[in-house]
Design a protein around this motif. Structure first.
Motif, short mmCIF file in Angstrom:
data_model
loop_
_atom_site.label_atom_id
_atom_site.label_comp_id
_atom_site.label_asym_id
_atom_site.label_seq_id
_atom_site.Cartn_x
_atom_site.Cartn_y
_atom_site.Cartn_z
N ALA A 1 -5.34 5.98 -10.61
CA ALA A 1 -5.77 5.87 -12.01
C ALA A 1 -7.07 5.09 -12.14
O ALA A 1 -7.85 5.33 -13.08
CB ALA A 1 -4.67 5.21 -12.83
N LEU A 2 -7.32 4.19 -11.22
CA LEU A 2 -8.53 3.37 -11.26
C LEU A 2 -9.66 3.93 -10.41
O LEU A 2 -10.70 3.30 -10.24
CB LEU A 2 -8.20 1.94 -10.81
N GLY A 3 -9.44 5.12 -9.84
CA GLY A 3 -10.47 5.73 -9.01
C GLY A 3 -10.53 5.19 -7.60
O GLY A 3 -11.52 5.38 -6.90
N LEU A 4 -9.47 4.51 -7.18
CA LEU A 4 -9.39 3.96 -5.83
C LEU A 4 -8.66 4.95 -4.92
O LEU A 4 -7.92 5.82 -5.39
CB LEU A 4 -8.63 2.64 -5.85
N THR B 1 0.80 -1.22 0.00
CA THR B 1 0.00 0.00 0.00
C THR B 1 0.83 1.27 0.00
O THR B 1 0.36 2.32 -0.45
CB THR B 1 -0.94 0.02 1.21
N THR B 2 2.08 1.23 0.51
CA THR B 2 2.91 2.43 0.54
C THR B 2 3.73 2.60 -0.74
O THR B 2 4.38 3.64 -0.91
CB THR B 2 3.87 2.39 1.74
N ASP B 3 3.72 1.63 -1.62
CA ASP B 3 4.49 1.68 -2.85
C ASP B 3 3.96 2.78 -3.77
O ASP B 3 2.74 2.91 -3.97
CB ASP B 3 4.40 0.32 -3.55
N LEU B 4 4.87 3.58 -4.35
CA LEU B 4 4.44 4.70 -5.19
C LEU B 4 3.68 4.21 -6.41
O LEU B 4 2.65 4.80 -6.78
CB LEU B 4 5.66 5.51 -5.61
N ASP C 1 -3.56 3.92 4.10
CA ASP C 1 -4.51 3.36 5.06
C ASP C 1 -5.89 3.16 4.43
O ASP C 1 -6.54 2.12 4.64
CB ASP C 1 -4.62 4.27 6.29
N ASP C 2 -6.34 4.16 3.67
CA ASP C 2 -7.64 4.03 3.01
C ASP C 2 -7.63 2.90 1.99
O ASP C 2 -8.60 2.15 1.85
CB ASP C 2 -8.02 5.35 2.34
N LEU C 3 -6.52 2.77 1.25
CA LEU C 3 -6.42 1.71 0.26
C LEU C 3 -6.42 0.34 0.94
O LEU C 3 -7.05 -0.60 0.45
CB LEU C 3 -5.15 1.88 -0.58
N ALA C 4 -5.72 0.23 2.05
CA ALA C 4 -5.70 -1.05 2.78
C ALA C 4 -7.09 -1.45 3.22
O ALA C 4 -7.47 -2.63 3.13
CB ALA C 4 -4.77 -0.95 3.98
N ARG C 5 -7.86 -0.49 3.69
CA ARG C 5 -9.24 -0.81 4.12
C ARG C 5 -10.09 -1.23 2.93
O ARG C 5 -10.85 -2.20 3.00
CB ARG C 5 -9.86 0.39 4.83
#
Length: 433
Positions: free
Chosen positions: A401-404, A390-393, A409-413
């Protein structure tokens, strides 16, 4: 059954044992070596495998030896006695008895005439369709190291150190153009032939990767095939993976456009650990340059085949012997590489049979190895199907790019819905970046 996707992805003792047997550990070191690698007594391991698979490690290894022998009989011109010992049998009688038991015929009935004895074995490695070959070979091709591996005209070639000697392998997609994507569309996948040997399960759509193996010792056929399959993630179940990821509207379009994206793994865990450390905070191109400077001299000049690799990735001992000036990197990263090399030299294993949780903990205890590095190693060396960096650039760029959400932290959830296939989502996020 062994060879099905559940064994490739599961992390328990039985699955780890199946993967190690597939890599030829029992053939080389017997059941004691297998039990030692897994941290169990021979008796307990035999009970575990018998309860779940209906056969102990010796029986599983014996069946695998018969499969290896069948390949050598049909694909090489080796004598049957040579094949028996190359496949791991202890005697000609054991070879003949096992072959008749498994295949219902004598080994000689499968012999083909006129096959040269030159250490080259050509095989077709089956997989469950679809398989997005452009994504798979493109990922590997972008990370080649001059002299060790190469990617050209749709063919990926690399050197390998195997238990009994050096080898080179060339892999390419069957029945496609140079950059084709076999099974890239669902309609194309439906036209794939089913697996003729039934190894993938009844009714399974099958495709094939062509493999040319140049072995210095035919005893290495089994581990060579196992490592090629793991490198290309050929035992995955793309329908199971894609059905979960397509359930997220943010990924549904990518899955529909590119079904069957796989997880590129590795043929050597130490190599992948070094690649991970070197790749910290630098570009892929920059990492390739640094890695090239770590290579030992040409190990096997091939004036007759300039297209084949001529160098091998360094062993832990070779890396530790390098002077400081060979490391084109900050001193702290050089210390980390040496710490990883020392750990592997002293017994840390980074392969298909490793306990994923324990290995991650051991890696994090090394100086300079943080969560990103440990997780990248888990992703590609251990083949963990459920890792997300999740921390990877690149991950964050792909997510955006995919609207995520691109906040870690938000991506992990959000990614909790992708379990247990977050590693496959990771590859898709990198592609979107």
């Amino acid at each position: 059954m062994p060879g099905s996707p559940q064994w490739d992805n599961r992390a328990d003792v039985t699955a780890r044992a199946v993967r190690l047997i597939g890599d030829g550990v029992v053939d080389r070191g017997g059941v004691p070596e297998l039990a030692s690698r897994l941290g169990y007594t021979e008796r307990h391991l035999n009970r575990l495998l018998t309860e779940e698979l209906g056969a102990g490690p010796l029986a599983l290894a014996r069946t695998q030896r018969a499969q290896t022998a069948k390949t050598l009989i049909t694909k090489t011109g080796l004598g049957l006695s040579e094949i028996a010992f190359a496949a791991g049998f202890g005697s000609i009688r054991q070879f003949n008895d096992t072959f008749r038991e498994v295949y219902g015929c004598a080994p000689s009935t499968l012999r083909r005439e006129g096959t040269p004895v030159d250490g080259v074995v050509s095989l077709r490695l089956s997989y469950r369709a679809p398989l997005h070959t452009e994504a798979l070979f493109g990922f590997l091709g972008a990370r080649t190291i001059t002299g060790v591996d190469s990617h050209a005209d749709g063919r990926y070639t690399r050197s390998m150190r195997l238990p009994h000697g050096p080898a080179t392998v060339t892999l390419w997609a069957a029945n496609t153009g140079a950059a084709g994507s076999l099974g890239a569309a669902r309609g194309a996948a439906d036209r794939e032939p089913t697996d003729p040997d039934g190894a993938l399960g009844a009714g399974t759509r099958a495709g094939f990767i062509e493999a040319e193996l140049r072995l210095s010792d035919m005893r290495d056929l089994t581990p060579a095939v196992a490592r090629c399959r793991r490198l290309l993630d050929l035992d995955a179940d793309p329908d199971a993976v894609d059905s979960v990821l397509a359930g997220d509207p943010a990924l549904a379009g990518a899955v529909a456009a590119e079904p069957g994206v796989r997880l590129p793994r590795s043929v050597d865990g130490f190599e992948m650990a070094v690649r991970a450390v070197v790749g910290q905070q630098i570009s892929v191109a920059g990492a390739r340059t640094v890695l090239t400077r770590l290579l030992p001299p040409d190990d096997q000049g091939r004036a007759d085949r300039p297209d084949l690799p001529t160098r091998f990735f360094p062993t832990p001992e070779q890396l530790l012997a390098l002077p400081d000036e060979a490391f084109s990197m900050p001193a702290s990263r050089r210390r980390t590489l040496r710490a990883v090399a020392e750990a592997v030299r002293d017994g840390l294993r980074l392969d298909a049979g490793s306990d994923r949780a324990a290995t991650r903990e051991a890696l994090l205890a090394l100086p300079g190895v943080g969560p990103w590095t440990a997780d990248y190693i888990a992703l590609r060396a251990l083949g963990d199907p459920d890792v997300l960096l999740t921390t990877d650039l690149g991950t964050r760029r792909g997510a955006k790019a995919l609207g995520l959400p691109d906040d870690p932290d938000d991506l992990a959830r959000h990614a909790e819905r992708w379990r247990p296939w977050r590693s496959y989502a990771q590859i898709r996020l990198w592609r979107a970046a």
